[in-house]
Design an enzyme around this catalytic site. Structure first.
Site, short mmCIF file in Angstrom:
data_model
loop_
_atom_site.label_atom_id
_atom_site.label_comp_id
_atom_site.label_asym_id
_atom_site.label_seq_id
_atom_site.Cartn_x
_atom_site.Cartn_y
_atom_site.Cartn_z
N ASP A 63 -27.68 73.93 4.90
CA ASP A 63 -28.92 74.37 4.29
C ASP A 63 -29.41 75.64 4.99
OD1 ASP A 63 -31.59 73.21 2.70
OD2 ASP A 63 -32.09 74.37 4.49
N TYR A 68 -34.86 82.98 6.58
CA TYR A 68 -34.45 82.68 7.96
C TYR A 68 -33.79 83.87 8.63
CZ TYR A 68 -34.96 77.82 6.31
OH TYR A 68 -35.41 76.64 5.77
N LYS A 96 -32.41 79.39 -0.62
CA LYS A 96 -33.74 79.37 -1.21
C LYS A 96 -34.22 80.77 -1.57
CE LYS A 96 -34.61 75.64 2.10
NZ LYS A 96 -33.50 75.96 3.01
N HIS A 129 -38.55 78.42 -2.42
CA HIS A 129 -38.90 78.09 -1.04
C HIS A 129 -40.35 77.64 -0.90
CE1 HIS A 129 -37.60 79.13 3.35
NE2 HIS A 129 -38.29 78.01 3.29
#
Length: 305
Positions: A63, A68, A96, A129
């Site tokens: 994931d 990020y 996401k 997200h």
């Protein structure tokens, strides 16, 4: 609608599910491994963590997310694992769409950028997200005027097209409230396969879990507490779980949660811990107590219990 089902995969070598790992059947008919590796901002070790998780610990679900900032490193880890003999079709890769991309005209390009960074031809699961749109270059946390409602129907239609074009196998959401999920269910032609949210014994989010189960949506728990017991607790609730770690031994430990159960009385004790107000990554990212659109955690979560 069909309810979530647990299936058990056969034993196998590194090309299969080494530990008889449970899988969750999605509304689409695809299956998703019940335990996945979370890669949240572990940039310096992401490539090694992903490789270790897949090749040495037997993970098949990874994931990640554009926000990020580590998708290229995650992609390198996936590529190395595939060079070591793991087949792409045995992996389940989730990413996401970030808040700045939540307009219909930006969805496809955002997905193509993610595929490029991950060095993949398709995603197994693409999630929204957070359920609102951020202006480009917005502050963290954002100020008033930098956050707006997004065109939910327009964005979801574009995500449905990604499935039709076989760039994504399943689509879903993260951090939705009951109010927002009900709105999506009303307009969706393709029901979201997965709803990912923070859950742990201190914040069980029972009402949201029940809403998802009622509609056949798999819940993925972002389990922030360490330890096999809490991973196993999530599995016994009938959800998938995404524990995060960059430690090779902890990565392996977090997968060793099959073939045993928490005793009934202990499981019930974990489920009876008094709920605490939700504290999540959203607090630091979005709550601006002075001049923001979300001045509290309650604002962020539509004042739902």
């Amino acid at each position: 609608m069909a309810q979530a089902k647990l299936t058990r995969s056969p034993q196998g070598d590194c090309n299969g599910d080494e530990q008889g790992e449970q899988k969750l059947r999605l509304l689409s008919g695809h299956t998703m491994p019940a335990v996945g590796l979370g890669t949240w901002r572990s940039s310096s070790q992401a490539t090694n963590s992903v490789f270790t998780a897949i090749v040495e610990a037997g993970y098949r679900h990874v994931d990640t997310a554009w926000e990020y900032g580590i998708q290229e490193e995650v992609g390198d880890g996936i590529k190395a694992a595939m060079h070591a003999g793991v087949e792409r079709e045995d992996l389940f890769i989730t990413s996401k769409l970030w808040c700045t991309e939540l307009s219909p005209q930006r969805v496809r390009q955002a997905l193509m950028n993610t595929l490029r960074e991950l060095q993949l031809d398709y995603l197994d699961l693409c999630l929204i997200h957070w359920p609102f749109r951020l202006e480009d270059g917005s502050s963290k946390p954002p100020k008033a005027g930098e956050v707006s409602d997004f065109d939910m129907e327009g964005v979801w239609r574009e995500m449905e097209k990604l499935v039709k074009d076989k760039l994504v196998r399943d689509i879903g959401v993260c951090n939705f409230t009951q109010k927002k999920l009900n709105k999506l269910l009303y307009i969706a032609q393709t029901i979201p396969s997965v709803c990912q949210m923070e859950m742990h014994p201190g914040w069980r989010n029972d009402k949201m879990l029940e809403l998802c189960k009622k509609n056949g949506i798999i819940v993925t728990e972002l389990n922030k507490s360490p330890g096999q017991v809490l991973v196993r607790w999530a599995i016994q609730r009938g959800t998938s779980v995404i524990p995060k770690s960059a430690n090779p031994e902890r990565i392996k430990e977090n997968m060793d949660v099959f073939g045993w159960e928490i005793p009934k009385e202990d499981f019930e004790a974990l489920c009876s811990i008094p709920d605490q107000k939700r504290i999540s990554e959203g607090e630091n990212m979005f709550v601006n107590k002075t001049d923001g659109p979300f001045k509290s955690i309650a604002d962020l979560w539509d004042h739902e219990d």
